[in-house]
Structures are given as structure tokens and as C-alpha cells.
Design a protein around this motif. Structure first.
Motif, PDB file in Angstrom:
ATOM      1  N   ARG A  80       0.815  -1.225   0.000  1.00 38.14           N
ATOM      2  CA  ARG A  80       0.000   0.000   0.000  1.00 38.14           C
ATOM      3  C   ARG A  80       0.848   1.274   0.000  1.00 38.14           C
ATOM      4  O   ARG A  80       0.359   2.335   0.340  1.00 38.14           O
ATOM      5  N   THR A  81       2.102   1.197  -0.404  1.00 37.13           N
ATOM      6  CA  THR A  81       2.986   2.359  -0.442  1.00 37.13           C
ATOM      7  C   THR A  81       3.218   2.778  -1.887  1.00 37.13           C
ATOM      8  O   THR A  81       3.538   1.950  -2.737  1.00 37.13           O
ATOM      9  N   PHE A  82       3.047   4.083  -2.151  1.00 33.58           N
ATOM     10  CA  PHE A  82       3.187   4.633  -3.499  1.00 33.58           C
ATOM     11  C   PHE A  82       4.151   5.813  -3.478  1.00 33.58           C
ATOM     12  O   PHE A  82       4.241   6.533  -2.503  1.00 33.58           O
ATOM     13  N   VAL A  83       4.829   6.027  -4.579  1.00 35.46           N
ATOM     14  CA  VAL A  83       5.594   7.244  -4.800  1.00 35.46           C
ATOM     15  C   VAL A  83       4.955   7.914  -6.019  1.00 35.46           C
ATOM     16  O   VAL A  83       4.566   7.245  -6.973  1.00 35.46           O
ATOM     17  N   GLU A  84       4.804   9.265  -5.960  1.00 39.29           N
ATOM     18  CA  GLU A  84       4.115   9.973  -7.026  1.00 39.29           C
ATOM     19  C   GLU A  84       4.907  11.184  -7.479  1.00 39.29           C
ATOM     20  O   GLU A  84       5.587  11.825  -6.688  1.00 39.29           O
ATOM     21  N   LEU A  85       4.777  11.475  -8.746  1.00 41.51           N
ATOM     22  CA  LEU A  85       5.338  12.663  -9.360  1.00 41.51           C
ATOM     23  C   LEU A  85       4.154  13.411  -9.951  1.00 41.51           C
ATOM     24  O   LEU A  85       3.387  12.848 -10.724  1.00 41.51           O
ATOM     25  N   GLU A  86       3.963  14.706  -9.547  1.00 41.38           N
ATOM     26  CA  GLU A  86       2.756  15.413  -9.934  1.00 41.38           C
ATOM     27  C   GLU A  86       3.067  16.827 -10.405  1.00 41.38           C
ATOM     28  O   GLU A  86       3.913  17.508  -9.833  1.00 41.38           O
ATOM     29  N   GLN A 122       2.237  44.845  -5.246  1.00 36.31           N
ATOM     30  CA  GLN A 122       1.439  45.244  -6.404  1.00 36.31           C
ATOM     31  C   GLN A 122       0.774  44.064  -7.096  1.00 36.31           C
ATOM     32  O   GLN A 122      -0.315  44.183  -7.627  1.00 36.31           O
ATOM     33  N   ASN A 123       1.437  42.924  -7.110  1.00 37.81           N
ATOM     34  CA  ASN A 123       0.900  41.772  -7.828  1.00 37.81           C
ATOM     35  C   ASN A 123       1.381  40.508  -7.132  1.00 37.81           C
ATOM     36  O   ASN A 123       2.571  40.352  -6.892  1.00 37.81           O
ATOM     37  N   PHE A 124       0.459  39.621  -6.806  1.00 39.65           N
ATOM     38  CA  PHE A 124       0.816  38.358  -6.186  1.00 39.65           C
ATOM     39  C   PHE A 124       0.018  37.252  -6.844  1.00 39.65           C
ATOM     40  O   PHE A 124      -1.200  37.311  -6.924  1.00 39.65           O
ATOM     41  N   PHE A 125       0.713  36.260  -7.372  1.00 43.05           N
ATOM     42  CA  PHE A 125       0.064  35.104  -7.963  1.00 43.05           C
ATOM     43  C   PHE A 125       1.012  33.925  -7.863  1.00 43.05           C
ATOM     44  O   PHE A 125       2.207  34.089  -7.691  1.00 43.05           O
ATOM     45  N   TYR A 126       0.449  32.746  -7.949  1.00 44.82           N
ATOM     46  CA  TYR A 126       1.295  31.563  -8.069  1.00 44.82           C
ATOM     47  C   TYR A 126       0.622  30.571  -8.991  1.00 44.82           C
ATOM     48  O   TYR A 126      -0.575  30.416  -9.010  1.00 44.82           O
ATOM     49  N   PHE A 127       1.435  29.989  -9.811  1.00 37.88           N
ATOM     50  CA  PHE A 127       1.017  28.928 -10.713  1.00 37.88           C
ATOM     51  C   PHE A 127       2.242  28.238 -11.221  1.00 37.88           C
ATOM     52  O   PHE A 127       3.325  28.663 -10.905  1.00 37.88           O
ATOM     53  N   PRO A 128       2.160  27.362 -12.101  1.00 41.89           N
ATOM     54  CA  PRO A 128       2.379  25.937 -11.945  1.00 41.89           C
ATOM     55  C   PRO A 128       3.237  25.538 -10.755  1.00 41.89           C
ATOM     56  O   PRO A 128       4.178  26.233 -10.417  1.00 41.89           O
ATOM     57  N   TRP A 129       2.898  24.439 -10.201  1.00 41.00           N
ATOM     58  CA  TRP A 129       3.767  23.872  -9.190  1.00 41.00           C
ATOM     59  C   TRP A 129       3.980  22.401  -9.477  1.00 41.00           C
ATOM     60  O   TRP A 129       3.214  21.758 -10.148  1.00 41.00           O
ATOM     61  N   PHE A 130       5.059  21.930  -8.948  1.00 39.76           N
ATOM     62  CA  PHE A 130       5.546  20.610  -9.307  1.00 39.76           C
ATOM     63  C   PHE A 130       5.974  19.893  -8.043  1.00 39.76           C
ATOM     64  O   PHE A 130       6.825  20.399  -7.307  1.00 39.76           O
ATOM     65  N   LYS A 131       5.349  18.772  -7.735  1.00 43.99           N
ATOM     66  CA  LYS A 131       5.772  17.964  -6.600  1.00 43.99           C
ATOM     67  C   LYS A 131       6.731  16.912  -7.126  1.00 43.99           C
ATOM     68  O   LYS A 131       6.347  16.071  -7.928  1.00 43.99           O
ATOM     69  N   LEU A 132       7.963  16.998  -6.716  1.00 44.26           N
ATOM     70  CA  LEU A 132       8.945  16.030  -7.185  1.00 44.26           C
ATOM     71  C   LEU A 132       8.637  14.630  -6.698  1.00 44.26           C
ATOM     72  O   LEU A 132       8.660  13.681  -7.448  1.00 44.26           O
ATOM     73  N   CYS A 133       8.352  14.526  -5.441  1.00 47.85           N
ATOM     74  CA  CYS A 133       8.178  13.194  -4.891  1.00 47.85           C
ATOM     75  C   CYS A 133       7.177  13.260  -3.754  1.00 47.85           C
ATOM     76  O   CYS A 133       7.252  14.142  -2.912  1.00 47.85           O
ATOM     77  N   ASP A 134       6.251  12.372  -3.736  1.00 46.63           N
ATOM     78  CA  ASP A 134       5.236  12.320  -2.699  1.00 46.63           C
ATOM     79  C   ASP A 134       5.049  10.846  -2.344  1.00 46.63           C
ATOM     80  O   ASP A 134       4.755  10.039  -3.204  1.00 46.63           O
ATOM     81  N   PHE A 135       5.257  10.512  -1.083  1.00 51.14           N
ATOM     82  CA  PHE A 135       5.065   9.136  -0.646  1.00 51.14           C
ATOM     83  C   PHE A 135       3.702   9.036   0.033  1.00 51.14           C
ATOM     84  O   PHE A 135       3.347   9.862   0.842  1.00 51.14           O
ATOM     85  N   LYS A 136       2.943   8.016  -0.343  1.00 48.29           N
ATOM     86  CA  LYS A 136       1.640   7.791   0.261  1.00 48.29           C
ATOM     87  C   LYS A 136       1.536   6.358   0.738  1.00 48.29           C
ATOM     88  O   LYS A 136       2.008   5.451   0.077  1.00 48.29           O
ATOM     89  N   LEU A 137       0.925   6.202   1.877  1.00 42.07           N
ATOM     90  CA  LEU A 137       0.662   4.880   2.407  1.00 42.07           C
ATOM     91  C   LEU A 137      -0.849   4.765   2.581  1.00 42.07           C
ATOM     92  O   LEU A 137      -1.457   5.526   3.332  1.00 42.07           O
ATOM     93  N   TRP A 138      -1.462   3.855   1.839  1.00 45.99           N
ATOM     94  CA  TRP A 138      -2.899   3.647   1.916  1.00 45.99           C
ATOM     95  C   TRP A 138      -3.186   2.627   2.990  1.00 45.99           C
ATOM     96  O   TRP A 138      -2.632   1.540   2.983  1.00 45.99           O
ATOM     97  N   LEU A 139      -4.020   2.971   3.927  1.00 51.77           N
ATOM     98  CA  LEU A 139      -4.327   2.066   5.043  1.00 51.77           C
ATOM     99  C   LEU A 139      -5.572   1.260   4.768  1.00 51.77           C
ATOM    100  O   LEU A 139      -6.439   1.593   4.074  1.00 51.77           O
TER     101      LEU A 139
END
Length: 139
Positions: A80-86, A122-139
Motif C-alpha cells: 500500500r505504499t506509493f511514490v508519485e510525481l505530480e 502590487q501583484n501576487f500570484f502563483y502557478f504551476p507547481w511541481f511535486k517532485l516526490c510524494d510518498f503515500k501509504l494507503w491504510l
């Protein structure tokens, strides 16, 4: 910067490339919550925190809000362990006309007041973002 986002997917495409590898693609709408912003400029002796910044999105203006994710199951660790790139193309903007609370130091002077956000930022924004690595454990 911390923010809570609600993402509504209008179209989700998922394909299993291999037994443990999955690709996801989606379009949707971002409903950003209010947040805070910290700025630091050593050269101007400015260290401020803005609270109560309201954000808006431009999800349906070109290019659309979209994202994709590749997920791989690490069954050698745990089934149940995953690594993700998003990658998420989430366009979120603030309004410089809004009134916010500013606390800190602005050009070497103490500030603790309610101000127009655009008087300093004067101006504040954020866009694209990139998650290099995300570990998830599904219970």
C-alpha cells in the motif's frame, strides 16, 4: 505560504501503464481559501506578514487549470505504499485592492495595521507547481 485548496475535477483520465505504474490527467477548477503571505527583503529592511489575503482563480482562462500525475506502487516496501510525481497548473491570484492586516517591519519601521494590499505588494500570484516526490501509504 500555507493555503487550503479545494480541487474539483471535471475530467479525469487514468490509465494503468504497467502493473504498478499509473498515469492520471485531469482538468478542473481551483477554489482557493484565504491565506497569509510572508515577504522578506533584506536590502529594504522589510519583513512583513499579511493576513487574510483573499485569492481567486482563473481556472477556465487559457491555459486551463490542469494536472497530471504518475504513481508507482512500491510493493517491495509495502503493498500500500506509493511514490508519485505530480504537476499542477493552478493559476491563483490576489486582488491588490483588498484590505489586509500587515504585521512586521516595513523599510525599517514597525508596522501593525490594516492596509491596502497593493500599497506594498502590487501583484501576487502563483502557478504551476511541481511535486517532485510524494510518498503515500494507503491504510
Amino acid at each position: 505560504m500555507k493555503t487550503i485548496k479545494i480541487l474539483i475535477s471535471l475530467f479525469v483520465f487514468s490509465v494503468c501503464i504497467a502493473q504498478d505504474l499509473t498515469f492520471f490527467a485531469y482538468l478542473g477548477k481551483n477554489l482557493p481559501a484565504s491565506t497569509y503571505l510572508k515577504i522578506s527583503q533584506d536590502i529594504n529592511q522589510t519583513f512583513l506578514r499579511f493576513d487574510g489575503i483573499k485569492l481567486s482563480d482563473k481556472s477556465f482562462e487559457f491555459p486551463l487549470y490542469y494536472g497530471f500525475k504518475i504513481s508507482y506502487r512500491l510493493k517491495f516496501v509495502n503493498p500500500r505504499t506509493f511514490v508519485e510525481l505530480e504537476f499542477i497548473h493552478s493559476k491563483v491570484y490576489s486582488n491588490p485592492e483588498q484590505i489586509v492586516r500587515a504585521v512586521g517591519i516595513y523599510r525599517n519601521a514597525l508596522v501593525d495595521s490594516v492596509i491596502r494590499f497593493g500599497d506594498i505588494v502590487q501583484n501576487f500570484f502563483y502557478f504551476p507547481w511541481f511535486k517532485l516526490c510524494d510518498f503515500k501509504l494507503w491504510l
